[in-house]
Write a protein that holds these residues in place. Structure first.
Motif, PDB file in Angstrom:
ATOM      1  N   LEU A  42      43.545  66.297  14.241  1.00  0.00           N
ATOM      2  CA  LEU A  42      42.536  65.296  13.903  1.00  0.00           C
ATOM      3  C   LEU A  42      42.501  64.221  14.976  1.00  0.00           C
ATOM      4  CD1 LEU A  42      40.542  63.893  11.864  1.00  0.00           C
ATOM      5  CD2 LEU A  42      42.572  62.772  10.905  1.00  0.00           C
ATOM      6  N   ARG A  43      41.299  63.895  15.477  1.00  0.00           N
ATOM      7  CA  ARG A  43      41.102  62.753  16.373  1.00  0.00           C
ATOM      8  C   ARG A  43      39.905  61.949  15.855  1.00  0.00           C
ATOM      9  NH1 ARG A  43      44.652  63.061  21.066  1.00  0.00           N
ATOM     10  NH2 ARG A  43      43.819  60.978  21.441  1.00  0.00           N
ATOM     11  N   THR A  44      40.086  60.633  15.743  1.00  0.00           N
ATOM     12  CA  THR A  44      39.005  59.748  15.296  1.00  0.00           C
ATOM     13  C   THR A  44      38.934  58.536  16.217  1.00  0.00           C
ATOM     14  OG1 THR A  44      40.367  58.430  13.780  1.00  0.00           O
ATOM     15  CG2 THR A  44      39.395  60.452  12.903  1.00  0.00           C
ATOM     16  N   GLN A 102      34.591  61.721  14.815  1.00  0.00           N
ATOM     17  CA  GLN A 102      35.688  62.392  14.124  1.00  0.00           C
ATOM     18  C   GLN A 102      35.652  63.881  14.466  1.00  0.00           C
ATOM     19  OE1 GLN A 102      35.199  61.648   9.926  1.00  0.00           O
ATOM     20  NE2 GLN A 102      34.903  59.453  10.221  1.00  0.00           N
ATOM     21  N   ILE A 103      36.818  64.417  14.783  1.00  0.00           N
ATOM     22  CA  ILE A 103      36.947  65.848  15.054  1.00  0.00           C
ATOM     23  C   ILE A 103      38.160  66.357  14.280  1.00  0.00           C
ATOM     24  CG2 ILE A 103      37.261  67.638  16.789  1.00  0.00           C
ATOM     25  CD1 ILE A 103      36.098  65.729  18.852  1.00  0.00           C
ATOM     26  N   PHE A 162      42.795  56.641  14.932  1.00  0.00           N
ATOM     27  CA  PHE A 162      43.855  57.412  14.283  1.00  0.00           C
ATOM     28  C   PHE A 162      43.718  58.897  14.625  1.00  0.00           C
ATOM     29  CE2 PHE A 162      45.552  59.964  10.790  1.00  0.00           C
ATOM     30  CZ  PHE A 162      46.862  59.503  10.774  1.00  0.00           C
ATOM     31  N   GLY A 163      44.852  59.523  14.809  1.00  0.00           N
ATOM     32  CA  GLY A 163      44.871  60.956  15.048  1.00  0.00           C
ATOM     33  C   GLY A 163      46.204  61.546  14.646  1.00  0.00           C
ATOM     34  N   GLY A 171      31.336  71.668  21.418  1.00  0.00           N
ATOM     35  CA  GLY A 171      32.394  70.718  21.746  1.00  0.00           C
ATOM     36  C   GLY A 171      33.437  71.348  22.647  1.00  0.00           C
ATOM     37  N   SER A 172      34.007  70.538  23.515  1.00  0.00           N
ATOM     38  CA  SER A 172      35.083  70.994  24.371  1.00  0.00           C
ATOM     39  C   SER A 172      35.969  69.800  24.720  1.00  0.00           C
ATOM     40  CB  SER A 172      34.547  71.640  25.650  1.00  0.00           C
ATOM     41  OG  SER A 172      35.606  72.102  26.462  1.00  0.00           O
TER      42      SER A 172
END
Length: 283
Positions: free
Chosen positions: A260-262, A271-272, A235-236, A122-123
């Motif tokens: 958090l990023r979704t 989701q990350i 949401f993040g 991931g990047s």
């Protein structure tokens, strides 16, 4: 003769300890306050003909969890590394009340599935610019509340999926920002404890249709790829809890960041989640 000696001593002390400068010449340190011998607080400022910029450069390392139903039904876990830069200054038009900020972030990660039989890379990159109201409810507290332009993009790459191996990530919108910091002394060392939060609130993000491949998009099937994002479907949160050790005009920052990023759209979820230790140098 005695009067001349007294006047000379006073002038020497005035040179060593200059009077507090106006807000227009203050360097922003996000709440660093000094206590004088009497226990009173004085704003830590520097006399300057210009409005100086506080620069902060940090390195972050920690665990990463990523899930993309577009690529796989499993969650991938591993480690991640991030480089961030922040630049803050008091707004020239209203230096006592408004803070202007710019931020940039670049991160990369390497993860494995639970069976450790497949990997994911991931990047992502982030750029932000914003304004915030700032005030000091007491001499040691510094608070801000504002908004920030959020430009976010990147990709998740599944190394063993030859048919559709990539989930593109793209978001543009407005974030709510808030921070609180408290300054005190640890012995003779000025220290600031701070919490800084940023929450994406309204914008647009990219998401393909369920079952749609990148090749189909390349061929021209580009309908309904952009979606309105809000707390319900994108949401993040970016929250930093840190301790700043002040050394004159410079400081060392040690902290923990929750990132958090979704994204949810067209029955697809991405989701990350990052939990990172951060070390930063500011001046």
């Amino acid at each position: 003769m005695g009067r001349k000696i007294v006047i000379g001593a006073v002038m020497a002390l005035a040179a060593l300890f200059p009077a507090q400068s106006s807000a227009r010449g203050c360097r922003y340190h996000g709440g660093w306050e000094r206590s004088d011998a009497a226990g009173c607080c004085n704003r830590a400022c520097e006399s300057s003909p210009r409005n100086p910029i506080t620069q902060i450069y940090s390195l972050e390392l920690g665990g990463v969890t990523a899930y993309s139903s577009y690529l796989s039904p499993m969650r991938y876990r591993g480690w991640g590394l991030a480089l961030t830069g922040e630049w803050n200054k008091n707004l020239k038009q209203n230096p006592e009340k408004v803070l202007m900020s710019f931020a940039a972030r670049l991160d990369c990660s390497s993860m494995l599935n639970p069976a450790k039989s497949a990997g994911m890379l991931g990047s992502t990159a982030y750029f932000g610019w914003g304004l915030a109201a700032q005030w000091n409810p007491s001499c040691r507290w510094h608070l801000t509340l504002g908004g920030m332009l959020d430009l976010y993009g990147g990709a998740l790459y599944l190394t063993r999926n030859g048919n559709n191996p990539v989930t593109p990530l793209a978001y543009a919108g407005i974030d709510l920002t808030a921070s609180a910091s408290y300054g005190f002394r640890l012995g003779r060392l000025p220290v600031v404890v701070r919490d800084v939060a940023r929450i994406p609130s309204a914008g647009a993000f990219f998401s393909p249709q369920y079952g749609e491949t990148m090749y189909e998009i390349y061929l021209g099937n580009r309908k309904d790829l952009a979606h309105f994002g809000w707390w319900g479907n994108s949401f993040g949160i970016d929250n930093l809890l840190a301790l700043d050790l002040m050394f004159g005009r410079k400081f060392l920052r040690l902290g923990y960041r929750l990132y958090l990023r979704t994204f949810h759209s067209e029955n697809l979820d991405t989701q990350i989640l990052r939990n990172s230790f951060t070390i930063a140098y500011g001046f």
